[in-house]
Design an enzyme around this catalytic site. Structure first.
Site, PDB file in Angstrom:
ATOM      1  N   ASP A   1     -12.349   5.402  34.463  1.00  0.00           N
ATOM      2  CA  ASP A   1     -11.675   5.515  33.175  1.00  0.00           C
ATOM      3  C   ASP A   1     -10.445   6.391  33.418  1.00  0.00           C
ATOM      4  O   ASP A   1     -10.562   7.603  33.601  1.00  0.00           O
ATOM      5  CB  ASP A   1     -12.632   6.161  32.164  1.00  0.00           C
ATOM      6  CG  ASP A   1     -11.964   6.441  30.813  1.00  0.00           C
ATOM      7  OD1 ASP A   1     -10.757   6.146  30.658  1.00  0.00           O
ATOM      8  OD2 ASP A   1     -12.667   6.958  29.912  1.00  0.00           O
TER       9      ASP A   1
ATOM     10  N   TRP B   1     -15.983  12.392  28.034  1.00  0.00           N
ATOM     11  CA  TRP B   1     -15.721  10.950  28.121  1.00  0.00           C
ATOM     12  C   TRP B   1     -16.641  10.250  29.105  1.00  0.00           C
ATOM     13  O   TRP B   1     -17.175   9.168  28.798  1.00  0.00           O
ATOM     14  CB  TRP B   1     -14.248  10.685  28.425  1.00  0.00           C
ATOM     15  CG  TRP B   1     -13.397  11.048  27.247  1.00  0.00           C
ATOM     16  CD1 TRP B   1     -12.446  12.032  27.197  1.00  0.00           C
ATOM     17  CD2 TRP B   1     -13.450  10.472  25.925  1.00  0.00           C
ATOM     18  NE1 TRP B   1     -11.907  12.090  25.931  1.00  0.00           N
ATOM     19  CE2 TRP B   1     -12.500  11.145  25.137  1.00  0.00           C
ATOM     20  CE3 TRP B   1     -14.203   9.455  25.341  1.00  0.00           C
ATOM     21  CZ2 TRP B   1     -12.273  10.842  23.791  1.00  0.00           C
ATOM     22  CZ3 TRP B   1     -13.998   9.144  23.995  1.00  0.00           C
ATOM     23  CH2 TRP B   1     -13.044   9.832  23.245  1.00  0.00           C
TER      24      TRP B   1
ATOM     25  N   LYS C   1      -2.662   7.276  25.405  1.00  0.00           N
ATOM     26  CA  LYS C   1      -2.443   8.591  26.004  1.00  0.00           C
ATOM     27  C   LYS C   1      -1.152   8.560  26.829  1.00  0.00           C
ATOM     28  O   LYS C   1      -0.190   9.211  26.497  1.00  0.00           O
ATOM     29  CB  LYS C   1      -3.618   8.989  26.906  1.00  0.00           C
ATOM     30  CG  LYS C   1      -4.883   9.564  26.258  1.00  0.00           C
ATOM     31  CD  LYS C   1      -5.340   8.975  24.995  1.00  0.00           C
ATOM     32  CE  LYS C   1      -6.532   9.617  24.343  1.00  0.00           C
ATOM     33  NZ  LYS C   1      -7.833   9.242  24.859  1.00  0.00           N
TER      34      LYS C   1
HETATM   35  C1  LIG Z   1      -9.195   8.909  24.465  1.00  0.00           C
HETATM   36  C2  LIG Z   1     -10.117   8.577  25.572  1.00  0.00           C
HETATM   37  C3  LIG Z   1     -11.111   7.590  25.437  1.00  0.00           C
HETATM   38  C4  LIG Z   1     -11.380   6.865  24.134  1.00  0.00           C
HETATM   39  O1  LIG Z   1     -10.360   6.024  23.791  1.00  0.00           O
HETATM   40  P1  LIG Z   1     -10.493   5.107  22.467  1.00  0.00           P
HETATM   41  O2  LIG Z   1      -9.259   4.293  22.552  1.00  0.00           O
HETATM   42  O3  LIG Z   1     -10.500   6.036  21.288  1.00  0.00           O
HETATM   43  O4  LIG Z   1     -11.721   4.321  22.587  1.00  0.00           O
HETATM   44  C5  LIG Z   1     -11.902   7.305  26.537  1.00  0.00           C
HETATM   45  N1  LIG Z   1     -11.727   7.940  27.702  1.00  0.00           N
HETATM   46  C6  LIG Z   1     -10.785   8.892  27.876  1.00  0.00           C
HETATM   47  C7  LIG Z   1     -10.642   9.558  29.215  1.00  0.00           C
HETATM   48  C8  LIG Z   1      -9.953   9.231  26.820  1.00  0.00           C
HETATM   49  O5  LIG Z   1      -9.011  10.175  26.984  1.00  0.00           O
END
Ligand SMILES: *Cc1c(COP(=O)(O)O)cnc(C)c1O
Length: 361
Positions: A172, A102, A196
């Site tokens: 993030d 990521w 998540k």
């Molecule tokens: C799932 C995830 C993403 C991507 O999320 P989307 O909603 O599919 O764009 C980005 N960063 C992390 C840490 C993730 O777990």
């Protein structure tokens, strides 16, 4: 049919009581005589719900006054691109710490707007650790420093905010937001896709220090400009109304559970029990992440013999454990154990893993 223990990495399981409440309110929400999905986002009821959700999130995370909270769309992936547009002047550089898929993707997307400088990377070690802070090559003139606080695929987590001096830290937190208390003031910007550890997909929450909003300085189309979204209270255009509503219900559920201190205790116990079962299996199961940076949210593991993978998945599914297949990049298995996963679910998985190892030894 009954609901299974869901170990999906995302969209992930939600607290059952929240889903039941949503079911109760689906046809008639509050006094609206309509679903929350069927009313104006500018109506009194929706605006009140939205304000309450923000207030509950502020309380849960102890978000300081000088931070704005935005409820936007586009997934974390869109904000990989949008954050550089908002926080960096054209041509300005930013530092990226690459600890998994990521953060690597975030750096790649940033390259369309700025010069991403990889200040540190653990790619050579298969993303099994976090490079020591002393080895990060940070630059004083960087627009920001970006990290992924939890790498959902590789199972690597920052257990503390790294010290990066005066340059704003951008994180993030898609897969570990709300899993424990954090000091928001250590960050310039926090962002997280909802699917998540918050609510349904379609919503991204950003927590951004007010002074950073001035950096976009009217350079961007309004729909991409965080300062405009902040001024419009995330109602510049139609938001993801149902996801916002359901996330608000999750915030209330978290408060009722005892807030983030209590979630941290439960998450620590769940992760400790699962890692202990893996480490104590005599090599039958293995997790290869450096112990100090193992994720409390996503636990990847491999079986000693990959030929057993398909049987493990088939039997675990039949026994009521969903989505244990690891990401294709790393293979093996992955158990995602976010806030909504009860401790009994992890205990049941451990018992299954033990039984499986005995039967297929
Ligand atoms: C799932 C995830 C993403 C991507 O999320 P989307 O909603 O599919 O764009 C980005 N960063 C992390 C840490 C993730 O777990």
């Amino acid at each position: 049919m009954t609901r299974a223990y869901n170990f999906s990495s995302g969209p992930a399981g939600l607290p059952e009581s929240v889903l039941r409440q949503a079911q109760d309110e689906l046809l008639e929400w509050g006094g609206e005589r309509a679903s929350v999905m069927e009313v104006s986002h500018r109506g009194k009821a929706f605006m009140a719900m939205a304000a309450q959700a923000e207030q509950d999130l502020r309380e849960l995370m102890a978000i300081p006054e000088n931070y704005k909270v935005l409820f936007l769309q586009g997934g974390a992936s869109q904000h990989f691109a949008q954050i550089p547009m908002n926080l960096a002047k054209p041509g300005q550089a930013a530092d990226y710490v690459v600890t998994g898929t990521w953060s690597q993707k975030a750096a790649k997307e940033a390259a369309f707007h700025l010069e991403p400088h990889v200040a540190a990377s653990s790619e050579d070690d298969g993303f099994r650790r976090i490079p020591a802070r002393a080895q990060w090559a940070l630059r004083e003139d960087a627009a920001f420093v970006h990290v992924a606080s939890n790498e959902t695929i590789h199972g690597v987590e920052f257990h503390e905010a790294p010290e990066v001096g005066a340059v704003p830290l951008v994180a993030d937190m898609s897969s570990n937001i709300l899993s424990r208390p954090i000091d928001v003031s250590k960050y310039g910007l926090i962002y997280a896709g909802a699917q998540k550890n918050i609510g349904p997909s379609g919503l991204v929450i950003l927590i951004v220090r007010e002074d950073l909003l001035a950096r976009s300085a009217g350079r961007l189309p309004r729909i991409l400009d965080y300062a405009v979204h902040a001024a419009e209270q995330s109602l510049l255009n139609t938001p993801s109304t149902f996801a916002w509503y359901l996330s608000g219900r999750v915030f209330q559920w978290l408060k009722a559970q005892g807030g983030l201190e209590e979630m941290a205790r439960r998450n620590d116990r769940k992760a400790a029990a699962l890692y202990a079962a893996i480490d104590g299996s005599g090599g039958y199961y293995r997790n290869q992440v450096e112990v100090a940076v193992r994720s409390r949210m996503n636990v990847p593991f491999v079986l000693h013999d990959a030929a057993l993978d398909a049987i493990f998945l088939e039997e675990s599914r039949a026994a009521g454990f969903l989505a244990l297949k690891g990401h294709r990049i790393v293979g093996g298995m992955r158990a995602s154990i976010y806030n909504a996963m009860p401790e009994e679910g992890v205990a049941a998985l451990i018992a299954f893993m033990h039984d499986f190892a005995t039967r297929h030894g």
